[in-house]
Design an enzyme around this catalytic site. Sequence first.
Site, mmCIF file in Angstrom:
data_model
loop_
_atom_site.group_PDB
_atom_site.id
_atom_site.type_symbol
_atom_site.label_atom_id
_atom_site.label_comp_id
_atom_site.label_asym_id
_atom_site.label_seq_id
_atom_site.Cartn_x
_atom_site.Cartn_y
_atom_site.Cartn_z
ATOM 1 C CG ASP A 198 -1.808 1.192 1.295
ATOM 2 O OD1 ASP A 198 -1.409 2.278 0.840
ATOM 3 O OD2 ASP A 198 -2.939 1.037 1.773
ATOM 4 C CG HIS A 199 1.352 4.330 -3.153
ATOM 5 N ND1 HIS A 199 0.098 4.007 -3.596
ATOM 6 C CD2 HIS A 199 1.431 5.681 -3.250
ATOM 7 C CE1 HIS A 199 -0.546 5.100 -3.947
ATOM 8 N NE2 HIS A 199 0.231 6.142 -3.736
ATOM 9 C CG HIS A 261 -4.274 4.436 -0.505
ATOM 10 N ND1 HIS A 261 -3.281 3.493 -0.569
ATOM 11 C CD2 HIS A 261 -4.558 4.747 -1.794
ATOM 12 C CE1 HIS A 261 -2.983 3.251 -1.839
ATOM 13 N NE2 HIS A 261 -3.747 3.991 -2.602
HETATM 14 C C1 BG6 Z 1 -3.705 4.685 -6.210
HETATM 15 C C2 BG6 Z 1 -5.082 4.728 -6.820
HETATM 16 O O1 BG6 Z 1 -3.591 3.621 -5.316
HETATM 17 O O2 BG6 Z 1 -3.450 5.897 -5.522
HETATM 18 C C3 BG6 Z 1 -5.236 5.932 -7.742
HETATM 19 O O3 BG6 Z 1 -5.310 3.539 -7.570
HETATM 20 C C4 BG6 Z 1 -4.854 7.195 -7.019
HETATM 21 O O4 BG6 Z 1 -6.570 6.034 -8.225
HETATM 22 C C5 BG6 Z 1 -3.490 7.052 -6.355
HETATM 23 O O5 BG6 Z 1 -4.837 8.260 -7.959
HETATM 24 C C6 BG6 Z 1 -3.176 8.244 -5.480
HETATM 25 O O6 BG6 Z 1 -1.862 8.129 -5.018
HETATM 26 P P1 BG6 Z 1 -1.044 9.418 -4.574
HETATM 27 O O7 BG6 Z 1 0.254 8.882 -4.081
HETATM 28 O O8 BG6 Z 1 -0.924 10.279 -5.805
HETATM 29 O O9 BG6 Z 1 -1.859 10.092 -3.531
#
Ligand code: BG6
Length: 515
Positions: A198-199, A261
């Site tokens: 989960d980044h 997230h």
């Molecule tokens: C991803 C989603 O996990 O996270 C995307 O699939 C979203 O839809 C993105 O745009 C948002 O990531 P960040 O790091 O730009 O907030």
Amino acid sequence: MINTSTTDSKTSLNRKTPPTIIIIFGASGDLTARKLAPAIFNLSKDNLLPKKCFLIGYGRSAISDESFKNEIKEALDAHSRRKIEASTWNTLEKNLIFHAGAYDDLNSFLTLEKKISKIEKQIDCKAQCLFYVSTPPGVFMPILENLGESGLAKRHRGTETASKVIIEKPFGRNLQSAHELNQVINKRFDESQVFRIDHYLGKETVQSLLVQRFANSIFEPVWNRNYVSSVQITVSEDIGVGNRGGYYDKSGALRDMIQNHVMQLLALTAMEPPSSLDPESIRDEKVKALKALKPLAIEGESPDVVRASYAAGLVGGLPTKAYLDEEGIPQDSGTETYAAMRLYLDNWRWKGVPFYLRSGKRLAMKASEIVVQFTRPPAILFGQDSRLKVSPNLLVIRIQPNEGVTLYLNSKTPGLETKLQPIKLAFGYETTFGSDTPEAYERLILDALNGDGTLFIRGDEAEMSWGLLSPVLDYWDSQGRQGLESYASGTWGPLAADKLLLGSGHEWITGRSYD
Ligand code: BG6
């Protein structure tokens, strides 16, 4: 590993990573170009990859190694946070290989195994394999099964070069499919080999949330129902679905953002102090927090959940399309691009404190924030006179952009008359530490290479979060477009989301000028 100190001997930075072969399934995909290749090359630039490191791109359409190298080069030029100069490029370039194969074809995995063994012969030592599953979720299962069937999953098991697998989100579509995925994973891998990514957990501010909570003595005593009146978590984006309509329409905001997230942010905010910083202690506490969540009221007079889809509007002064007019979206789509909810944790610390969550696309701005709102002081000295309005104290943890922490306090304005005004004590990451922060994927790939699962999701965590949300998804599915609200692009979402807070004395804070 949570980077609590630059000298901590347990951090990934100080470990010696064994010779490594990274294999990316879905190598021609968007994520490889935008995030994975730049992360790997930035790690190499910082000398954080082992000297003997190879990258195999696995994809369905056959391309030559040369074309693969060109694709990666273009991706780096377009997306790397720093310039990848010739010396870094040359070190890895010669070790870039493409392997064409189907995801459900065991033979392609067996030939991959041969390529890996050949590399080991060439470098004359054993190497660990890091399999990165970055394909559409529909083929996660066959990939995991074939990694098992081909013997790739158990290469060098029990040694420091044991295979590891990173699995991208979405981890399943609902509780049942997440459970099935976990079953295949458990059959084929040890949990210690598995990294469900989960980044958001790799973002600097998210990592430092635990440091803020547990390395400062001033927050913990007030971090509970006695002093906190609500917690809000907003993860808003100004972008629409762009060219990801095909994926997004099957997903929606709840699956795409909230299940992973946002729920992770909630777990880190609500959890009890872990007994140590080891991965299992932290994940145990997150699971306990998720377990304490009360089931959501889905229908009836005052449901706890709201969903909506964006209509046309103006974003950044430019006209934008409605969701239904985006490429690849069916006219009768009932998919939500916005979801908000009110949650309660049934535990000692949080009983009665509402947690408000929301996430959506095409909102007024990109902003991810956790806002902890504290209770008001008794209205004895101030607060009875309108000029002496006492605002609630707020702790705003800004995850992105402009990462930082702001504490809002009441202060007297200067002058002979006594007037109160909220003021900010603000800390900005960039002002204090500069802007050279690694991307989330750099931290997470490095941790996986070193076998550190702290910032990854455990199987039971994923299921716990799906367990709460699956009934909502089932209900929404059964309703089609009925009950799906609408909001103009460029706004803060549907009015119905305000009703979640009605009568509670709270209002959505992110995006509101609080001064
Ligand atoms: C991803 C989603 O996990 O996270 C995307 O699939 C979203 O839809 C993105 O745009 C948002 O990531 P960040 O790091 O730009 O907030």
